[in-house]
Design a protein around this motif. Sequence first.
Motif, short mmCIF file in Angstrom:
data_model
loop_
_atom_site.label_atom_id
_atom_site.label_comp_id
_atom_site.label_asym_id
_atom_site.label_seq_id
_atom_site.Cartn_x
_atom_site.Cartn_y
_atom_site.Cartn_z
N PRO A 49 51.48 43.70 51.73
CA PRO A 49 50.28 43.75 52.57
C PRO A 49 49.54 45.08 52.48
N VAL A 50 50.29 46.17 52.31
CA VAL A 50 49.66 47.48 52.17
C VAL A 50 48.83 47.54 50.89
N ILE A 51 49.43 47.09 49.79
CA ILE A 51 48.72 47.10 48.51
C ILE A 51 47.50 46.19 48.55
N GLN A 52 47.69 45.00 49.09
CA GLN A 52 46.59 44.03 49.10
C GLN A 52 45.44 44.45 49.99
N HIS A 53 45.71 45.32 50.97
CA HIS A 53 44.63 45.79 51.84
C HIS A 53 43.58 46.56 51.05
N PHE A 54 44.04 47.34 50.06
CA PHE A 54 43.10 48.16 49.29
C PHE A 54 42.58 47.38 48.08
N THR A 55 41.96 46.26 48.38
CA THR A 55 41.52 45.35 47.33
C THR A 55 40.37 45.90 46.49
N LYS A 56 39.67 46.90 47.03
CA LYS A 56 38.52 47.44 46.30
C LYS A 56 38.84 48.77 45.62
N SER A 57 40.13 49.08 45.53
CA SER A 57 40.50 50.24 44.73
C SER A 57 40.21 49.93 43.28
N ASN A 58 39.96 50.97 42.49
CA ASN A 58 39.57 50.75 41.10
C ASN A 58 40.74 50.42 40.20
N TYR A 59 41.94 50.93 40.55
CA TYR A 59 43.06 50.70 39.65
C TYR A 59 44.39 50.80 40.41
N LEU A 60 45.32 49.90 40.05
CA LEU A 60 46.66 49.87 40.61
C LEU A 60 47.66 50.08 39.48
N LEU A 61 48.40 51.19 39.54
CA LEU A 61 49.35 51.55 38.48
C LEU A 61 50.77 51.54 39.03
#
Length: 211
Positions: free
Chosen positions: A144-156
């Motif tokens: 849920p924490v990761i999915q909250h930042f849906t408009k981040s440019n990149y997930l590594l």
Amino acid sequence: ALHGWVQSIYNKENAGVIVLPTGMGKTVLAANIGNIWYDCQPSTSNTCRILFLAHQKELLDQSVIEFLKHTRFSLKDCGLLYDTADDRLQNHAQTQDLSEKLNSKIVFASVQSLAKVYSSLAHNHFSLLIVDEFHRYKASTWLPVIQHFTKSNYLLGLSATPFRGDDLNPMEVFDKNYLYRMDLNTAIWQGYLTWPDWEIFPDKTNYNEIL
């Protein structure tokens, strides 16, 4: 590994994973990626913030120190959203209030600490999310924490062993996109790591007497 990430950015991908054995410098790699990312982004703070997420304070302490060694970030640029155990970092952490921590150029956070406050942040609060040892997280606590930042440019995602013993597949969060993979045997054969050395000591203890 760095080339794989750069190529992913060039291809306009949104997520990816780098797999390297323990001792191969994943944290130093992350520091260099953070450095490049910050230098290449527009100067407004909303588009530049970086989140480094880990599950243990010891890993976070080590990561902060490595970032300070290998990047142009200073300690004042770092928000420490966890209970640091490092004497070199404690004074800085204690002088920051929550807003200062969350609005730093780079935020080092435990998933437990971020889970308490993430819902108050905008979906684009961070532009780059770096998740260390991502395979260790359970979906119910960190997804849920990761999915909250849906408009981040990149997930590594970074890991030495990107697999779990249960049915959860963390790779799905990262679009099943391997940017670079090297296993332990390859690292040893190519001379990056040394062969393990061990000794066997006989144990003559009668465990039936103990039990």
